[in-house]
Design an enzyme around this catalytic site. Sequence first.
Site, PDB file in Angstrom:
ATOM      1  N   SER A 218      16.623  20.325  50.517  1.00  0.00           N
ATOM      2  CA  SER A 218      15.304  20.750  50.047  1.00  0.00           C
ATOM      3  C   SER A 218      14.246  20.339  51.060  1.00  0.00           C
ATOM      4  O   SER A 218      14.417  19.346  51.784  1.00  0.00           O
ATOM      5  CB  SER A 218      14.990  20.112  48.689  1.00  0.00           C
ATOM      6  OG  SER A 218      13.647  20.333  48.315  1.00  0.00           O
ATOM      7  N   TYR A 231      14.588  11.885  44.332  1.00  0.00           N
ATOM      8  CA  TYR A 231      15.053  13.204  44.763  1.00  0.00           C
ATOM      9  C   TYR A 231      14.815  13.393  46.260  1.00  0.00           C
ATOM     10  O   TYR A 231      15.698  13.867  46.986  1.00  0.00           O
ATOM     11  CB  TYR A 231      14.319  14.285  43.964  1.00  0.00           C
ATOM     12  CG  TYR A 231      14.798  15.697  44.204  1.00  0.00           C
ATOM     13  CD1 TYR A 231      15.944  16.180  43.579  1.00  0.00           C
ATOM     14  CD2 TYR A 231      14.088  16.561  45.026  1.00  0.00           C
ATOM     15  CE1 TYR A 231      16.379  17.480  43.782  1.00  0.00           C
ATOM     16  CE2 TYR A 231      14.507  17.865  45.234  1.00  0.00           C
ATOM     17  CZ  TYR A 231      15.650  18.311  44.605  1.00  0.00           C
ATOM     18  OH  TYR A 231      16.072  19.610  44.813  1.00  0.00           O
TER      19      TYR A 231
END
Length: 357
Positions: A218, A231
Site C-alpha cells: 500500500s 498498518y
Amino acid sequence: MNQPRPTTRESWVSSISVDLFLKVLNVTLLHPFVAWIIPLCFRAEHQDYTTRPMIVSITWAIFVTLLWMGNVMSHKIAYGIHREVDLTEEVIVITGGASGLGLLIAEVYGMRGATVAVLDIADLESTDARGITYYKCDVTDKAQIARVAQEIERDLGTPTVLINNAAIVVGKKLLDMDVEEVERSLTTNLLSHFYTIKQFLPGMIRNDTGGTIVTLSSVIGHLGAAQLADYAAAKAGVTALHKSLAAELQEYPEIKTILVTPGQLSTPLFYGVKTPNPFIAPVVEPIEVAKEIIKAIDLGLSDHIGTPLYARWVDWYNVLPVGVQKIARKLSGIDTGMKTFVGRKGTELSEKNGSLI
C-alpha cells in the site's frame, strides 16, 4: 455478515480525475501509433516535410516513440524475460480470497480454467464461484498454513502462483490499541507473507515452469498516516520484504515477482474513509487493480503496479524538503481521513479476520 457499505450520492464530476485524463492521453496523443497518424494525415493533404505542422508532428511522434521504446527496454532490464504461462497448468493460491479483491481475482482465474485455492478464515462470499477450492486457514498460524499447503499439494498440485492478499485494519490511534491488536495486525499484514513464501516458494523453484509471487502492499507503507501506525509499519515491511526477495531470486529467472502498491481501495476494509482529494487521489475500484495483476501474471512478467497515478510517484515524496512534506500532508488530508473510518463491524471486527487488502 459484512457491514453494508454506506451509500452516498455523488455527481458525475466526482469520477473525473488525473488518472482519467492520463488514460485518455495514453490511447491518443501519448500512443506511438496515434502520434504517427498525425503526420501521415498531413502528408495525405500533400503538405511538404518542411512545413511547420509536419516538423512539429514528426518531432512529437519520434519523441513519443522513443519514450515508449525506453519504457520497454527499462522494464526488460529491470525484470528480465517473461515465463511461459499455461492457465490449465497453473495452481494459484490466494490468501484472503474469500471476498473483495482476492475473490475477484479467484473468480476470474477459476472461470478461465486455472486451478485456484483460496485461503481465508472467513467463508466464501460467493458460494457459486467456479473453479475455486476453499481452505479455511488463519494465515497468522504457521501450523495451519503448513497443513493447508500439504492439502493443496495433494488435492490440486504444486502451487505456481502465490498472491499474498490477506490484510486487516484496526483503525485506532497507537495508544488506543491493545498490544494484542498490534500483534494481530503485524502478524496478519506482515509476518503471514514470510510464512506463505517460506511454504510455497521452494515448490516453485523445483517446478520447471517457475512461478509468480504477488505482494499486496500500500502507499500507506511509504507515507504513514494517523490511526494507521500498525498498518503502515506492516506495509512498509511488506514492500521491503518484496524488494529483498526479488533481489535474492535473481538467480532464479523463472520466478517472477509482482509488487502492488495501490491507494485507497473501494473495499470493506476502509469503509467510511473519505478520500481527501478525489481528483488527485481517487478511490480505486478493485476491478482496476485486479486487471493489472491478472495481466502481469498472464504475461509471465515481474512488475510494480501502482494505482492511481500518485501511487507510482509516491517515492518522490521523501525527496521533498521536510517543510514542504508537512504542507503537502496538511493539504492532502491524509492524517484526517481515518476519522470517519467504519471498517468491519460485529463479529468480523472482534475476530480481526484477515480477508482483503
